[in-house]
Design an enzyme around this catalytic site. Structure first.
Site, PDB file in Angstrom:
ATOM      1  N   ASP A   1       0.814  -1.214   0.000  1.00 43.97           N
ATOM      2  CA  ASP A   1       0.000   0.000   0.000  1.00 43.97           C
ATOM      3  C   ASP A   1       0.847   1.263   0.000  1.00 43.97           C
ATOM      4  O   ASP A   1       0.348   2.342  -0.319  1.00 43.97           O
ATOM      5  CB  ASP A   1      -0.924  -0.013   1.228  1.00 43.97           C
ATOM      6  CG  ASP A   1      -1.981   1.071   1.166  1.00 43.97           C
ATOM      7  OD1 ASP A   1      -2.646   1.177   0.114  1.00 43.97           O
ATOM      8  OD2 ASP A   1      -2.132   1.813   2.145  1.00 43.97           O
ATOM      9  N   ARG A   2       2.133   1.157   0.369  1.00 42.94           N
ATOM     10  CA  ARG A   2       2.998   2.329   0.406  1.00 42.94           C
ATOM     11  C   ARG A   2       3.446   2.775  -0.983  1.00 42.94           C
ATOM     12  O   ARG A   2       3.914   3.896  -1.156  1.00 42.94           O
ATOM     13  CB  ARG A   2       4.232   2.050   1.270  1.00 42.94           C
ATOM     14  CG  ARG A   2       3.945   2.058   2.758  1.00 42.94           C
ATOM     15  CD  ARG A   2       3.549   3.425   3.238  1.00 42.94           C
ATOM     16  NE  ARG A   2       3.131   3.407   4.631  1.00 42.94           N
ATOM     17  CZ  ARG A   2       2.648   4.446   5.275  1.00 42.94           C
ATOM     18  NH1 ARG A   2       2.472   5.589   4.631  1.00 42.94           N
ATOM     19  NH2 ARG A   2       2.297   4.344   6.537  1.00 42.94           N
TER      20      ARG A   2
ATOM     21  N   MET B   1      -8.149   5.563   2.898  1.00 48.34           N
ATOM     22  CA  MET B   1      -8.290   6.740   2.031  1.00 48.34           C
ATOM     23  C   MET B   1      -7.034   7.041   1.215  1.00 48.34           C
ATOM     24  O   MET B   1      -7.028   7.984   0.447  1.00 48.34           O
ATOM     25  CB  MET B   1      -8.623   7.962   2.899  1.00 48.34           C
ATOM     26  CG  MET B   1      -9.955   7.893   3.586  1.00 48.34           C
ATOM     27  SD  MET B   1     -11.353   7.834   2.416  1.00 48.34           S
ATOM     28  CE  MET B   1     -11.146   9.394   1.558  1.00 48.34           C
ATOM     29  N   ARG B   2      -5.972   6.229   1.403  1.00 51.21           N
ATOM     30  CA  ARG B   2      -4.744   6.527   0.677  1.00 51.21           C
ATOM     31  C   ARG B   2      -4.955   6.430  -0.835  1.00 51.21           C
ATOM     32  O   ARG B   2      -4.371   7.190  -1.614  1.00 51.21           O
ATOM     33  CB  ARG B   2      -3.618   5.592   1.123  1.00 51.21           C
ATOM     34  CG  ARG B   2      -2.289   5.911   0.448  1.00 51.21           C
ATOM     35  CD  ARG B   2      -1.149   5.085   0.998  1.00 51.21           C
ATOM     36  NE  ARG B   2      -0.739   5.582   2.310  1.00 51.21           N
ATOM     37  CZ  ARG B   2      -0.766   4.867   3.405  1.00 51.21           C
ATOM     38  NH1 ARG B   2      -1.203   3.624   3.372  1.00 51.21           N
ATOM     39  NH2 ARG B   2      -0.370   5.369   4.557  1.00 51.21           N
ATOM     40  N   ALA B   3      -5.801   5.493  -1.279  1.00 53.01           N
ATOM     41  CA  ALA B   3      -6.035   5.337  -2.709  1.00 53.01           C
ATOM     42  C   ALA B   3      -6.645   6.600  -3.309  1.00 53.01           C
ATOM     43  O   ALA B   3      -6.262   7.019  -4.417  1.00 53.01           O
ATOM     44  CB  ALA B   3      -6.949   4.138  -2.957  1.00 53.01           C
TER      45      ALA B   3
END
Length: 692
Positions: A193-194, A274-276
């Protein structure tokens, strides 16, 4: 000399993703997934040469920016005006898979810190990568403790080095780029995810394109300087365009319609967190700037989704990355319609102008999906990275063994055939199986071992460079000699022989080798589905515990290695799904094949301890005295010290107990399929250890 970025052939998505990160480092880096030999590393190293130069303060080992230096920089304080600032190229720092923790974060001289009270700090790779690119080749093979350090640094933008109360902090903001071959294992979800973007790469199947790749590579190898000079004008064009896009980036407007499309897309594909959404917004903005526009269009949002979402929508390790493009288009269109209906009739709102109805393309280059950095794309645009076909399955298309027996079925006309592959049952949370004793293998999450991380259990003299200091043991070793060494002040007079390092106990990863009975006695679809579901559950557990896995199957007249030991549990799941059944039960052949696999693996990696998982009903047929042969093969494995578990697949009201006899010969414990579930087993680990 670096291969020119502009000379790369094809790989449009890869080139676009790298360029977008060069335009906007806030996108968050890129993960490149693909088979070997597809120019992954070449592309990463080539794009680093196109990055704009960075201003640094002379003498600062941590690349502080003139005028806004890090107030906590270990080399500070720096002049407020940044006097004497200089320019240097942005660095590409490569992190080797086998790097130590000190090499990554830096080393603190504990001896000088204790004896002299000074912070003698040698910066690591994170300091060198500050304001540059940190490149990790084969990032999926990186040790877990290094992954944890990368996660911390990426999240906080700083690196902390602490040794027994002495700490150093420095800024560490970098563009993280990783390459990997999925056949060798998957990434932990936290690290996956990073990465802001991900792309799938594969070698072209077009003859002309492959010819051009070979032609350019041979020309480069023959004379790198002349080849680079020939491509210098194109390199300068890309470098200039990146600089112009960076300058334009603050002026790009992300309207409400585009934001609504981004949010709707992330919700539709059920990505976590919410990173996406944030990454998609930054990527769409960078796409607009790269195309020379100040307005984000619907096509930018679509391309951003294709780059930012595939690796985030995976629900478990066996899901292939990728997006349903039809669903994506429907979601974008629905969000655009909602944005239009929400606006006032006749109003010329930002939502209308951002929706993509009119396509202002002042450069005439077709937007970010048109021309690549070195000219028009051959296929007309940057399409979605598609999951590649898995490697050919050596077992899936093999001819069935021709052994004859009572459990063999026959097709019309008398020709024997195998049963079709049964689907796997729903996987479950499996009980933890461990290898008894204390190992010294690679750090992981399965069996007890002496590792660099974990709880402290003792102290010892360091054999090489000091790792983790055991402060109490060091003081205790030095205390009796302070008067003889002439100590006169509060400081402790230390000698090298006084130093003690901590002995720690943590968890290691293991080699989990599955030996699966695929004979006719296992061919009932309900039974084989349950077996596959159980093995799939254990594979998922192996993925979470960072194990290597292998798969041996036996049926008909022999056994085969369906999956050589690997870190890719995805490959194991794929082989398992296609596993056919039928024929006799050559139990001895399966156990002997497992013995050979383990013998070879001990030579390759002697510190990694194996765990053998035999999945069978215990039957043995074919050849003279098959039961005795199976028992001798089992005792051979037991003599080699291999820890084992037998999963008893026998069902029905009348049971022969053959799997229990096999477990006794293996020195293992026998468990049923139901007992593998974590919620039904209470003492399996104790039983495994007691049996050993």
């Amino acid at each position: 000399m670096t291969y020119p970025f502009s000379a790369l052939v094809g790989q449009d998505d890869l080139r676009l993703a790298l360029v977008l990160n060069a335009v906007s480092p806030a996108v968050g880096g890129v993960l490149v997934r693909g088979e070997k030999g597809t120019a992954k590393s070449t592309a990463v190293r080539a794009v680093a040469a196109l990055l704009p130069d960075v201003g640094v303060i002379p003498g600062c080992r941590f690349s502080c920016e003139p005028g806004s230096a890090d107030p906590q920089c270990p080399d500070g304080p720096h002049p407020a005006e940044g006097g004497g600032a200089s320019q240097r190229p942005a660095r590409l720092v490569e992190l080797p898979v086998g790097a130590s923790e000190d090499r990554l974060v830096g080393a603190l001289d504990i001896e000088r810190a204790l004896a002299e009270g000074v912070k003698a700090f040698e910066p690591g790779l994170l300091a060198a990568a500050h304001r540059g690119v940190l490149y990790v080749d084969e990032v999926n093979l990186l040790h877990d403790h290094l992954v944890d350090l990368l996660l911390d640094a990426a999240a906080m933008g700083a690196s902390y080095v602490e040794r027994e109360g002495v700490s150093v902090r420095h800024a560490a903001r970098f563009l993280l780029v990783g390459t990997m071959n999925p056949e060798e294992g998957e990434l932990r979800p936290q690290l996956l995810d990073r990465f802001g973007l991900t792309v799938e790469v594969a070698a072209s199947r077009e003859t002309d394109e492959r010819v051009e790749v070979v032609r350019r590579r041979l020309a480069y190898d023959a004379d790198p300087a002349a080849f680079a000079a020939r491509w210098a004008p194109q390199e300068q064009q890309v470098r200039t365009r990146i600089a112009e896009a960076r300058a334009l980036l603050p002026e790009v407007r992300l309207g409400d319609a585009a934001l609504r499309q981004i949010a709707a897309t992330c919700a539709a594909f059920e990505v976590d967190g919410m990173r996406a959404d944030i990454v998609m917004a930054r990527t769409a903005t960078a796409l607009a700037a790269w195309a020379g526009r100040t307005v984000v269009l619907a096509e930018d949002v679509r391309q951003a989704a294709l780059l930012a979402l595939p690796h985030r929508r995976r629900r478990n390790p066996f899901d292939a990355p990728g997006l349903d493009e039809d669903k994506l288009d429907e979601t974008l269109e629905r969000a655009r319609s909602e944005a239009e209906s929400a606006s006032e009739p006749g109003a010329n709102s930002d939502s209308d102008s951002d929706s993509g109805e009119d396509d202002p393309d002042p450069d005439g280059d077709g937007g970010p999906g048109g021309d690549g950095p070195d000219g028009p794309d051959d296929d007309g645009g940057g399409g979605a990275p598609q999951p590649q076909d898995s490697p050919a399955d050596p077992g899936a298309g093999a001819e069935p063994a021709q052994g004859q027996g009572h459990d063999r079925t026959a097709a019309p006309g008398g020709a024997p055939h195998e049963q079709p592959a049964a689907p796997a049952a729903e996987p479950f949370t499996a009980r933890t199986l461990t290898v008894p004793g204390l190992g010294e293998g690679a750090a992981g999450r399965r069996s007890r071992a002496r590792t660099a991380q974990g709880r402290t259990t003792g102290a010892r003299r360091p054999e090489g460079a000091l790792g983790r200091l055991h402060l109490a043991a060091t003081v205790q070793a030095a205390a009796p000699y302070q008067r003889a060494r002439g100590r006169s002040g509060p400081g402790l007079v230390l000698r090298r022989d006084d130093l003690r390092e901590a002995v720690r106990e943590g968890r290691e990863s293991n080699l989990v080798l599955f030996v699966v009975d695929a004979s006719g006695s296992m061919a009932a679809r309900q039974r084989m589905s349950a077996v596959k579901g159980a093995v799939l559950s254990l594979l998922l557990d192996a993925y979470q515990r960072r194990d290597k896995v292998g798969l041996v199957t036996f049926r008909g007249t022999g056994a085969e290695v369906a999956l050589p030991p690997t870190s890719s549990v995805d490959a194991g799941a794929a082989r398992l799904e296609k596993l056919p059944t039928g024929g006799r039960t050559p139990l001895a052949a399966g156990l002997l094949k497992a013995h050979e696999v383990l013998r070879v693996e001990r030579l390759r990696d002697p510190s990694r301890r194996p765990l053998l998982v035999v999945v069978t009903d215990g039957r043995a047929t074919g050849g003279p005295d098959p039961v005795a042969l199976g028992a001798r093969a089992a005792r051979l494995l037991a003599a080699s010290g291999t820890a084992a578990v037998v999963v008893d697949c026998e069902t029905g009201p009348v049971r022969l107990g053959l799997a229990g006899a096999l477990a006794a010969d293996l020195g293992a414990v026998a468990v049923t399929l139901g007992e593998l579930r974590a919620d039904t087993v209470s003492a399996l680990v104790k039983d495994v250890r007691r049996a050993a």
